[in-house]
Design a protein around this motif. Structure first.
Motif, PDB file in Angstrom:
ATOM      1  N   VAL A   1      -4.986   6.631  -4.579  1.00  9.25           N
ATOM      2  CA  VAL A   1      -6.208   6.091  -3.947  1.00  9.25           C
ATOM      3  C   VAL A   1      -5.971   4.547  -3.255  1.00  9.25           C
ATOM      4  O   VAL A   1      -5.999   4.369  -1.967  1.00  9.25           O
ATOM      5  CB  VAL A   1      -7.976   6.790  -4.330  1.00  9.25           C
ATOM      6  N   ILE A   2      -5.474   3.898  -4.102  1.00  2.10           N
ATOM      7  CA  ILE A   2      -5.127   2.377  -4.119  1.00  2.10           C
ATOM      8  C   ILE A   2      -4.015   2.726  -3.037  1.00  2.10           C
ATOM      9  O   ILE A   2      -3.734   1.839  -1.952  1.00  2.10           O
ATOM     10  CB  ILE A   2      -5.247   1.882  -5.378  1.00  2.10           C
ATOM     11  N   TYR A   3      -3.131   3.817  -3.980  1.00  3.76           N
ATOM     12  CA  TYR A   3      -1.765   3.790  -2.612  1.00  3.76           C
ATOM     13  C   TYR A   3      -2.043   3.232  -1.010  1.00  3.76           C
ATOM     14  O   TYR A   3      -1.394   3.091  -0.168  1.00  3.76           O
ATOM     15  CB  TYR A   3      -1.094   4.496  -3.383  1.00  3.76           C
ATOM     16  N   PHE A   4      -2.849   4.848  -0.517  1.00  3.14           N
ATOM     17  CA  PHE A   4      -3.075   4.783   0.338  1.00  3.14           C
ATOM     18  C   PHE A   4      -4.082   3.760   1.026  1.00  3.14           C
ATOM     19  O   PHE A   4      -3.409   3.234   2.259  1.00  3.14           O
ATOM     20  CB  PHE A   4      -4.109   6.243   1.127  1.00  3.14           C
ATOM     21  N   ARG A   5      -5.238   2.674   0.491  1.00  5.75           N
ATOM     22  CA  ARG A   5      -5.333   1.985   0.911  1.00  5.75           C
ATOM     23  C   ARG A   5      -4.979   0.856   1.185  1.00  5.75           C
ATOM     24  O   ARG A   5      -5.171  -0.133   1.882  1.00  5.75           O
ATOM     25  CB  ARG A   5      -6.781   1.768  -0.181  1.00  5.75           C
ATOM     26  N   LEU A   6      -3.637   0.778   0.386  1.00  2.00           N
ATOM     27  CA  LEU A   6      -2.597  -0.107   0.239  1.00  2.00           C
ATOM     28  C   LEU A   6      -2.458  -0.279   1.873  1.00  2.00           C
ATOM     29  O   LEU A   6      -2.266  -1.521   2.178  1.00  2.00           O
ATOM     30  CB  LEU A   6      -2.166  -0.607  -0.774  1.00  2.00           C
ATOM     31  N   ALA A   7      -1.560   1.022   1.753  1.00  2.00           N
ATOM     32  CA  ALA A   7      -0.923   0.774   3.055  1.00  2.00           C
ATOM     33  C   ALA A   7      -2.122   0.507   4.402  1.00  2.00           C
ATOM     34  O   ALA A   7      -1.018   0.275   5.605  1.00  2.00           O
ATOM     35  CB  ALA A   7      -0.517   2.687   2.816  1.00  2.00           C
ATOM     36  N   LYS A   8      -3.257   1.636   4.472  1.00  2.00           N
ATOM     37  CA  LYS A   8      -3.746   1.140   5.283  1.00  2.00           C
ATOM     38  C   LYS A   8      -3.973  -0.837   5.692  1.00  2.00           C
ATOM     39  O   LYS A   8      -3.637  -0.505   6.654  1.00  2.00           O
ATOM     40  CB  LYS A   8      -5.028   1.961   5.340  1.00  2.00           C
ATOM     41  N   HIS A   9      -4.585  -0.894   4.591  1.00  2.00           N
ATOM     42  CA  HIS A   9      -4.573  -2.574   4.675  1.00  2.00           C
ATOM     43  C   HIS A   9      -3.131  -3.227   5.001  1.00  2.00           C
ATOM     44  O   HIS A   9      -3.435  -4.459   6.402  1.00  2.00           O
ATOM     45  CB  HIS A   9      -4.739  -3.255   3.262  1.00  2.00           C
ATOM     46  N   ALA A  10      -1.861  -3.064   5.441  1.00  2.00           N
ATOM     47  CA  ALA A  10      -1.323  -3.581   5.577  1.00  2.00           C
ATOM     48  C   ALA A  10      -0.497  -3.435   7.019  1.00  2.00           C
ATOM     49  O   ALA A  10       0.055  -3.910   7.788  1.00  2.00           O
ATOM     50  CB  ALA A  10       0.226  -2.595   4.775  1.00  2.00           C
ATOM     51  N   GLN A  11      -1.282  -1.775   7.190  1.00  2.00           N
ATOM     52  CA  GLN A  11      -0.975  -1.506   8.402  1.00  2.00           C
ATOM     53  C   GLN A  11      -1.818  -2.383   9.492  1.00  2.00           C
ATOM     54  O   GLN A  11      -1.716  -3.314  10.933  1.00  2.00           O
ATOM     55  CB  GLN A  11      -1.145  -0.175   8.770  1.00  2.00           C
TER      56      GLN A  11
END
Length: 87
Positions: A62-72
């Motif tokens: 969950v955190i991994y994918f939220r961080l990826a979206k945040h990075a985008q």
């Protein structure tokens, strides 16, 4: 040497990594937002952070994918700022 509250020390195990991710995503006052993202109450999250309770493995994707979206989102803003700087 002092450090800013927004720049946590190196992660101390999983609880340190959880704290660093929370700060990266939501800033210094991350507890409520991170708890909401993970669909847990604040007490549960604080238990994980204090190492009184184990952090379930379901938390990390969950955190991994939220961080990826945040990075985008950050990259998109960076590009837009570059355009503003060049004009």
């Amino acid at each position: 040497m002092s450090r800013s509250i927004t720049q946590p020390a190196s992660p101390r195990g999983k609880s340190g990594m959880l704290r660093m991710c929370g700060v990266a995503l939501y800033g210094d006052y991350y507890i409520a937002d991170l708890a909401q993202l993970l669909d847990v109450d604040r007490k549960t999250l604080r238990g994980w952070l204090s190492e009184k309770r184990p952090i379930p493995s379901r938390v990390w994707p969950v955190i991994y994918f939220r961080l990826a979206k945040h990075a985008q989102n950050c990259e998109s803003l960076r590009v837009k700022l570059t355009d503003l700087i060049q004009t």
